[in-house]
Scaffold this active site. Structure first.
Site, PDB file in Angstrom:
ATOM      1  N   ARG A  38       0.904  -1.269  -0.175  1.00  0.00           N
ATOM      2  CA  ARG A  38      -0.132  -0.113   0.001  1.00  0.00           C
ATOM      3  C   ARG A  38       0.912   0.994   0.166  1.00  0.00           C
ATOM      4  O   ARG A  38       0.715   2.199   0.629  1.00  0.00           O
ATOM      5  CB  ARG A  38      -0.999   0.088   1.243  1.00  0.00           C
ATOM      6  CG  ARG A  38      -2.067  -1.121   1.127  1.00  0.00           C
ATOM      7  CD  ARG A  38      -3.094  -1.006   2.196  1.00  0.00           C
ATOM      8  NE  ARG A  38      -3.805  -2.044   2.481  1.00  0.00           N
ATOM      9  CZ  ARG A  38      -4.597  -2.682   3.474  1.00  0.00           C
ATOM     10  NH1 ARG A  38      -4.245  -1.708   4.375  1.00  0.00           N
ATOM     11  NH2 ARG A  38      -5.249  -3.479   3.225  1.00  0.00           N
ATOM     12  N   ARG A  42      -3.610   5.987   0.110  1.00  0.00           N
ATOM     13  CA  ARG A  42      -4.098   7.282   0.867  1.00  0.00           C
ATOM     14  C   ARG A  42      -3.054   7.993   1.773  1.00  0.00           C
ATOM     15  O   ARG A  42      -3.450   9.199   2.238  1.00  0.00           O
ATOM     16  CB  ARG A  42      -5.242   6.785   1.656  1.00  0.00           C
ATOM     17  CG  ARG A  42      -6.448   6.636   0.836  1.00  0.00           C
ATOM     18  CD  ARG A  42      -7.637   5.800   1.751  1.00  0.00           C
ATOM     19  NE  ARG A  42      -7.007   4.376   2.130  1.00  0.00           N
ATOM     20  CZ  ARG A  42      -7.695   3.642   3.158  1.00  0.00           C
ATOM     21  NH1 ARG A  42      -8.954   4.372   3.495  1.00  0.00           N
ATOM     22  NH2 ARG A  42      -7.480   2.552   3.575  1.00  0.00           N
ATOM     23  N   ARG A  51      -6.861  11.297  -7.102  1.00  0.00           N
ATOM     24  CA  ARG A  51      -8.042  10.348  -7.193  1.00  0.00           C
ATOM     25  C   ARG A  51      -9.268  11.261  -6.831  1.00  0.00           C
ATOM     26  O   ARG A  51     -10.424  10.627  -6.979  1.00  0.00           O
ATOM     27  CB  ARG A  51      -7.884   9.315  -5.871  1.00  0.00           C
ATOM     28  CG  ARG A  51      -7.222   8.088  -6.259  1.00  0.00           C
ATOM     29  CD  ARG A  51      -8.335   7.014  -7.084  1.00  0.00           C
ATOM     30  NE  ARG A  51      -9.515   7.297  -6.339  1.00  0.00           N
ATOM     31  CZ  ARG A  51     -10.034   6.384  -5.307  1.00  0.00           C
ATOM     32  NH1 ARG A  51      -8.922   5.715  -4.727  1.00  0.00           N
ATOM     33  NH2 ARG A  51     -11.103   6.462  -4.965  1.00  0.00           N
ATOM     34  N   ASP A  87      -6.683  -3.323  -7.285  1.00  0.00           N
ATOM     35  CA  ASP A  87      -7.490  -3.672  -6.060  1.00  0.00           C
ATOM     36  C   ASP A  87      -7.457  -5.269  -6.474  1.00  0.00           C
ATOM     37  O   ASP A  87      -7.804  -5.901  -7.456  1.00  0.00           O
ATOM     38  CB  ASP A  87      -8.865  -3.295  -5.868  1.00  0.00           C
ATOM     39  CG  ASP A  87      -9.535  -3.541  -4.564  1.00  0.00           C
ATOM     40  OD1 ASP A  87      -9.149  -3.134  -3.480  1.00  0.00           O
ATOM     41  OD2 ASP A  87     -10.237  -4.556  -4.582  1.00  0.00           O
ATOM     42  N   TYR A 162     -14.680 -13.009  -0.014  1.00  0.00           N
ATOM     43  CA  TYR A 162     -15.582 -11.686  -0.417  1.00  0.00           C
ATOM     44  C   TYR A 162     -16.906 -12.185  -1.008  1.00  0.00           C
ATOM     45  O   TYR A 162     -17.928 -11.798  -0.673  1.00  0.00           O
ATOM     46  CB  TYR A 162     -14.810 -10.805  -1.110  1.00  0.00           C
ATOM     47  CG  TYR A 162     -13.835  -9.884  -0.345  1.00  0.00           C
ATOM     48  CD1 TYR A 162     -14.476  -8.865   0.330  1.00  0.00           C
ATOM     49  CD2 TYR A 162     -12.513  -9.711  -0.522  1.00  0.00           C
ATOM     50  CE1 TYR A 162     -13.520  -8.033   1.111  1.00  0.00           C
ATOM     51  CE2 TYR A 162     -11.788  -9.134   0.246  1.00  0.00           C
ATOM     52  CZ  TYR A 162     -12.369  -8.199   1.018  1.00  0.00           C
ATOM     53  OH  TYR A 162     -11.500  -7.245   1.612  1.00  0.00           O
TER      54      TYR A 162
END
Length: 355
Positions: A38, A42, A51, A87, A162
């Site tokens: 990552r 962010r 973004r 992702d 998921y």
């Protein structure tokens, strides 16, 4: 000694000669290579800026945007490898699964897979389904030059969780109920996901990725016997499908201290270790013939430079006897991490391990 005073090794002319790929191959390196899970995301203000107003899954389908985001931490931190910005649910979206990434929640699946009839949702993935990946990887490898690009995908177990749960879960009750109660359906589900995952990794490798990482983010919820029986065969199928390309294959999961040996057994060349198991113990669990990746606790980065350096020395000392070591965090960079702390960490590892 500052990073600027550290001995400078000749710069590699191609990714193959990079410190990162040498470490993955368990060859001598000029310094311990560093990258962060990552690292593109962010924690970077430049990421938040580009973004802005663009939904997560849409951002993964724009080659120029993917290229910019992937390059941002390489420019800022001087890491030894880039990780492709995407992702784990991108290949599922690409084959038509009705899902979205909801802010503050994560991936949410409209029609969870709970029966054999639901398997019809999972068709084969073709390169045409993810042509934007091929384009983005091509753009990236031209920009990166000698810096390796790591491709990645979600492992079959985590993707299955998921799909069966319908979104994030803390208990995985529906997924485990299928695994225990209908093992034939579970096996068929993971087998299809293994094919989709392998196809997604092949697209990235054939476009120019120098290594791949398989994220089994939720595998730590499993007992070793259940992992061996119900998960390992599908992960092994993925690794086996890309073995012929000759690129290093990395396997990582969170809370997988009891599974490290099995995760290596699945076919990885490099086993990622979270912060819970020291690397000198991890190498005993994994066994010979594998490099290790890790494993600074991501929260240490909030503690100040002196504490970060002290804990980093512990990781490096623990890795002193390894055949190959790639320095990383024991999980992904947390969103509120100070980017400058990451830059200083890269400089510190490079300086301290310069050979």
């Amino acid at each position: 000694m500052s990073a600027n005073d550290a001995p400078r090794a000749p710069q590699p002319s191609a990714p193959y000669d990079s410190a990162f790929l040498k470490a993955c191959r368990r060859e001598p390196v000029p310094h311990t290579p560093v990258w962060f899970m990552r690292q593109a995301g962010r924690s970077l203000p430049e990421y938040r800026k580009v973004r802005e107003g663009v939904p997560m899954l849409e951002s993964c389908t724009r080659p120029e945007l993917v290229t910019e985001i992937t390059l941002q931490p390489v420019r800022r931190h001087g890491v030894d490898a880039a990780i492709y910005y995407s992702d784990i649910v991108v290949p599922l979206k690409a084959i038509g699964i009705d899902l979205d990434i909801k802010p503050g929640v994560g991936p949410v699946v409209e029609r969870p897979i709970r029966s054999r009839a639901d398997l019809a949702q999972l068709r084969d993935l073709t390169p045409e389904d993810v042509s934007y990946v091929t384009e983005a990887v091509g753009l990236l490898t031209r920009e990166l030059g000698a810096t390796p690009l790591i491709g990645f995908a979600g492992a079959p177990f985590t993707l299955a969780s998921y799909l069966v749960e319908g979104g994030p879960s803390r208990t995985y009750e529906n997924a485990k109920a299928m695994m225990y109660g209908d093992p034939e359906l579970w096996t068929d589900l993971l087998d299809r996901l293994a094919d989709i995952t392998a196809a997604f990794l092949k697209v990235q490798i054939e476009a120019g990725a120098s290594a791949v990482q398989l994220f089994d983010s939720w595998a730590g919820a499993l007992a070793p016997a259940d992992y061996r029986r119900s998960v390992l065969p599908a992960s092994a199928k993925v690794f086996g499908a890309v073995a012929g390309y000759g690129v290093p294959r990395i396997h990582f999961g969170v809370g997988t201290g009891e599974l490290l040996g099995l995760m290596g057994e699945a076919g990885a060349d490099v086993v990622g270790v979270d912060w819970r198991v020291p690397l000198d113990e991890a190498v005993r669990r994994v066994g010979p013939g594998k490099a290790l990746q890790g494993n600074l606790d991501p929260t240490v980065l909030f503690a100040g430079t002196e504490a970060v350096e002290a804990k980093t020395r512990e990781v490096l000392d623990s890795a002193a006897g390894l055949e190959g070591h790639v320095f990383n965090l024991g999980h992904g960079v947390m969103p509120s991490t100070d980017p400058d702390a990451l830059t200083r960490l890269v400089e510190y590892v490079h300086t301290r391990t310069a050979r």
